[in-house]
Design an enzyme around this catalytic site. Sequence first.
Site, short mmCIF file in Angstrom:
data_model
loop_
_atom_site.label_atom_id
_atom_site.label_comp_id
_atom_site.label_asym_id
_atom_site.label_seq_id
_atom_site.Cartn_x
_atom_site.Cartn_y
_atom_site.Cartn_z
N CYS A 142 20.65 23.19 7.21
CA CYS A 142 19.86 23.81 6.15
C CYS A 142 19.73 25.32 6.35
O CYS A 142 20.73 26.01 6.35
CB CYS A 142 18.52 23.12 5.99
SG CYS A 142 17.85 23.34 4.32
N LYS A 163 13.17 24.34 -7.03
CA LYS A 163 13.47 23.77 -5.73
C LYS A 163 14.41 22.57 -5.83
O LYS A 163 14.26 21.71 -6.69
CB LYS A 163 12.16 23.33 -5.05
CG LYS A 163 12.32 22.88 -3.61
CD LYS A 163 10.95 22.60 -3.01
CE LYS A 163 11.05 22.26 -1.54
NZ LYS A 163 9.73 22.02 -0.92
N SER A 192 15.72 19.85 0.63
CA SER A 192 14.42 20.44 0.38
C SER A 192 14.56 21.95 0.58
O SER A 192 14.29 22.49 1.65
CB SER A 192 13.37 19.87 1.35
OG SER A 192 12.12 20.49 1.14
N HIS A 235 19.41 17.83 4.81
CA HIS A 235 18.65 17.38 5.98
C HIS A 235 18.95 15.92 6.28
O HIS A 235 18.11 15.04 6.05
CB HIS A 235 17.15 17.55 5.72
CG HIS A 235 16.65 18.95 5.86
ND1 HIS A 235 16.46 19.56 7.07
CD2 HIS A 235 16.31 19.85 4.92
CE1 HIS A 235 16.01 20.79 6.88
NE2 HIS A 235 15.90 20.99 5.59
N GLU A 237 18.82 14.47 8.95
CA GLU A 237 17.92 13.98 10.01
C GLU A 237 16.58 13.48 9.50
O GLU A 237 15.82 12.85 10.24
CB GLU A 237 17.69 15.10 11.05
CG GLU A 237 16.65 16.14 10.68
CD GLU A 237 17.13 17.23 9.72
OE1 GLU A 237 16.39 18.20 9.49
OE2 GLU A 237 18.25 17.08 9.18
#
Length: 305
Positions: A142, A163, A192, A235, A237
């Site tokens: 990211c 966003k 995000s 992301h 993870e």
Amino acid sequence: MPLNIPEKLPAIELLKKENIFVIDSKRANKQDIRPLKIAFLNLMPIKITAETDFIRLLSNTPLQIEIEFIKIKSHTSKNTPVEHMQAFYIDFDQIKEHKYDALIINGAPLDFVEYEDVKYWDELTEILDWAKTNVTARFFICWGAFAAMYYYYGIPKYVLPKKRFGIYEHKVKDAKNPIFRGFDDYFYMPYSRHIEVHKEDVEKVKGLKIIAESTDGDVGIVMGQRGREFFVFGHPEYVADTLANEYYRDKEQGKPIEIPEHYFENDDPRKKPVVRWRSHANLLFTNWLNYFVYQATPYDINSIH
């Protein structure tokens, strides 16, 4: 084979409860093999959560891994106990003469800050320069991916109209690439962020290759230096409730936030999130560790260049 991490790190007990195999450094030292040495520069504000998320993924491999957590000397974390930082993190100055099989740099909530205005930009770029000759493989997540791509290749970021928040489907563009071994043709990844890179900017740079795109045209994963670098703009993870917690937090604080896309069952925030990215996230890290770290790094770690 388990993951070798520092004794008493909070992630150990959390992951043991999930039936994930980890051992502490005392037990690992009794095993007669050379573990992979990974430096992890953790830029996320809540360090313990980020540690646990990444250790969970790195543990799904037959390789033994030794992680050293690196912190930015010029920045003090406000969301993690000082005692935790002192116990488990070291400054870059303490390891700059060392070699590592891999470096991971994750994200930070700095989307709207110009790179050169980031308080620790000089220290971060020193680490990025050091990684060129002291680390076999580099993995950026990211904001870490945006920052590294900008510093290494001059590729700018662009602020999105709103966003990018939710779970997005991606198309594998290079199915023969070992990073995607075991992948389906399509996979999902959480996002995000408020920024993006443009496909045409990446394609102009020799040595960079877009290997995954979202089905609505966003750059998902870029490979550089024939696999010595991976830039992941999502992301993988994240756990099941990460986006939910972010959504509820911002709602409570009165911040403008939309429901995460393709995340809650029937897009209803009163229902549980639908997890559809976990298996591919595990494969991504396992393949990276096997094909681009373990099989690429020399046995004599001091010969890395």
